[in-house]
Design a protein around this motif. Structure first.
Motif, PDB file in Angstrom:
ATOM      1  N   THR A 319      48.673 -23.586  89.644  1.00  9.96           N
ATOM      2  CA  THR A 319      48.326 -22.297  89.047  1.00  9.96           C
ATOM      3  C   THR A 319      47.417 -22.486  87.835  1.00  9.96           C
ATOM      4  O   THR A 319      46.455 -21.735  87.636  1.00  9.96           O
ATOM      5  N   GLY A 320      47.704 -23.506  87.027  1.00  5.73           N
ATOM      6  CA  GLY A 320      46.862 -23.776  85.863  1.00  5.73           C
ATOM      7  C   GLY A 320      45.437 -24.121  86.249  1.00  5.73           C
ATOM      8  O   GLY A 320      44.476 -23.660  85.609  1.00  5.73           O
ATOM      9  N   LEU A 321      45.267 -24.906  87.297  1.00  6.69           N
ATOM     10  CA  LEU A 321      43.926 -25.255  87.761  1.00  6.69           C
ATOM     11  C   LEU A 321      43.210 -24.034  88.330  1.00  6.69           C
ATOM     12  O   LEU A 321      41.991 -23.869  88.139  1.00  6.69           O
ATOM     13  N   ALA A 322      43.952 -23.177  89.032  1.00 12.73           N
ATOM     14  CA  ALA A 322      43.343 -21.948  89.562  1.00 12.73           C
ATOM     15  C   ALA A 322      42.881 -21.037  88.432  1.00 12.73           C
ATOM     16  O   ALA A 322      41.808 -20.412  88.511  1.00 12.73           O
ATOM     17  N   VAL A 323      43.670 -20.962  87.365  1.00 14.52           N
ATOM     18  CA  VAL A 323      43.280 -20.169  86.196  1.00 14.52           C
ATOM     19  C   VAL A 323      41.996 -20.722  85.575  1.00 14.52           C
ATOM     20  O   VAL A 323      41.100 -19.970  85.179  1.00 14.52           O
ATOM     21  N   ALA A 324      41.889 -22.047  85.512  1.00 13.19           N
ATOM     22  CA  ALA A 324      40.694 -22.667  84.936  1.00 13.19           C
ATOM     23  C   ALA A 324      39.441 -22.299  85.725  1.00 13.19           C
ATOM     24  O   ALA A 324      38.382 -22.016  85.146  1.00 13.19           O
ATOM     25  N   VAL A 325      39.543 -22.284  87.051  1.00 16.93           N
ATOM     26  CA  VAL A 325      38.398 -21.910  87.887  1.00 16.93           C
ATOM     27  C   VAL A 325      38.014 -20.453  87.644  1.00 16.93           C
ATOM     28  O   VAL A 325      36.829 -20.110  87.507  1.00 16.93           O
TER      29      VAL A 325
END
Length: 385
Positions: A319-325
């Motif tokens: 989820t954190g990586l998706a938020v970064a994108v």
């Protein structure tokens, strides 16, 4: 080259050599300036720069823009779908780990947050290593990335603490004031244009949140009957989390869109500081609590609970990586309406897996319709005339 005409006697008195002292020439030829005072009209050559000498530090921030990339509606919805899927599964798994362990987390919540940051850092480093970019890049840490790291670390721990007083669907509702705060910051501070359609979409989004928060009479309360005091605490925590979330999101978006580093290096910066900060929080909790009792309780958890914790950490990292994108290519509002949509879907999953704690009714269907309409209107582009 400048030339002077004169007799041989005059020139020799002034210390000027005749031109025919160098090459044969006819009378009346031009002669050169004196050697001691020769002047070059060419600009002086700069000495070659030594690569070993460090250059002056360059500015990290290039400009203060928060504009979105034009990636198209299909890719926008794809990124949102990935985020919503991970977020719903994450919240359901988090609550399940607590629910099946007697309303207590199997391991300290600070440990879950710290392990999540470590997992995100390892994932990004692995990606750069696979691509062969890790050894070729020179990573210079920037303290600016510590700002969103600190704010996100506080907010993540606040989320786990708040679940002692409420359920994930209600928590999602309480923190949605961040939508309006973010829109106001965009408009007032960054002078970003927000169309009438987008303002109306935000109102629909808030309307959907209000609908889901209408209390039920004669039915099961989403707070599982924990009392007015717990509701008040959850409300205060939700508003505090909303403000922290806006500060963290805006600072993260600003850095991702204005920092000259590559996307993965930016994430390394963010998760490196996040790992340090959350680890300090974990060590502080171990110091102030019964550490041995905590370790013993962790060792005694069942395989099922251990699996839930591991899955929860992996989903949180994803989820954190998706938020970064989304922050890099889109903006905070996209992340927030995706989170609002996940509110309804989390309610569905909680009603299925935890029926004693939460019930589903028609208001969530209405909220789902409002959320979808809000997303369509916010993403609608004005037609060119």
């Amino acid at each position: 080259m400048v030339s002077v005409i004169g007799s041989d006697e005059d020139l020799q008195k002034n210390g000027v050599k005749k031109f025919n002292d160098f090459v044969p020439a006819e009378e009346g030829c031009a002669v050169e300036f004196p050697e001691a005072e020769s002047i070059s009209l060419q600009p002086p050559l700069q000495p070659p720069q030594d690569a070993s000498i460090p250059r002056p530090a360059q500015k990290i921030i290039l400009k203060g823009s928060l504009e979105r990339q034009n990636i198209g509606i299909k890719r926008t919805f794809f990124y949102c779908a990935v985020f919503v899927t991970l977020e719903v599964t994450r919240q359901t798994t988090n609550y399940g780990a607590k629910f099946y362990n007697g309303d207590v987390y199997p391991i300290p919540q600070t440990a879950i947050v710290a392990l999540t940051e470590v997992t995100k850092l390892l994932l990004v480093l692995s990606k750069m290593c696979i691509d062969g970019n890790l050894w070729r890049s020179s990573i210079h840490l920037s303290i600016l990335f510590a700002v969103p790291s600190v704010l996100y670390a506080v907010n993540n721990n606040l989320y786990y603490f708040a679940l002692h007083f409420t359920t994930p669907p209600v928590w999602n509702i309480l923190i949605q004031s961040r939508i309006v705060i973010t829109a106001v910051v965009y408009r007032v501070i960054f002078k970003r244009k927000i169309t009438a359609f987008q303002w109306f979409a935000l109102l629909l989004l808030i309307g959907g949140i209000v609908v889901t928060n209408i209390p039920e009479h004669g039915g099961k309360e989403s707070t599982a009957g924990k009392g007015r005091r717990n509701i008040t605490i959850a409300f205060l925590l939700g508003n505090a989390a909303a403000v922290i979330s806006v500060l963290a999101g805006i600072s993260m978006e600003y850095l991702f869109k204005n920092d000259k580093r590559g996307f993965y290096e930016q994430n390394i910066q963010l998760y490196f500081f996040g790992t340090i900060i959350t680890s300090v929080m974990l060590l502080y909790e171990c110091y102030t609590s019964d550490f041995l009792a905590t370790v013993t309780s962790v060792r005694n958890i069942s395989n099922f609970l251990f699996m839930l914790v591991v899955v929860s950490i992996l989903l949180s990292a994803g989820t954190g990586l998706a938020v970064a994108v989304i922050m890099k290519k889109l903006d905070n509002i996209v992340k927030m309406y995706s989170a609002a949509l996940s509110t309804v879907l989390t309610a569905v999953t909680c009603a299925v897996f935890f029926p004693s704690q939460f019930t589903l009714n028609v208001k969530y269907l209405i909220a789902l319709v409002l959320f979808i309409a809000a997303i369509f209107l916010y993403e609608k582009r004005p037609e060119k005339t």
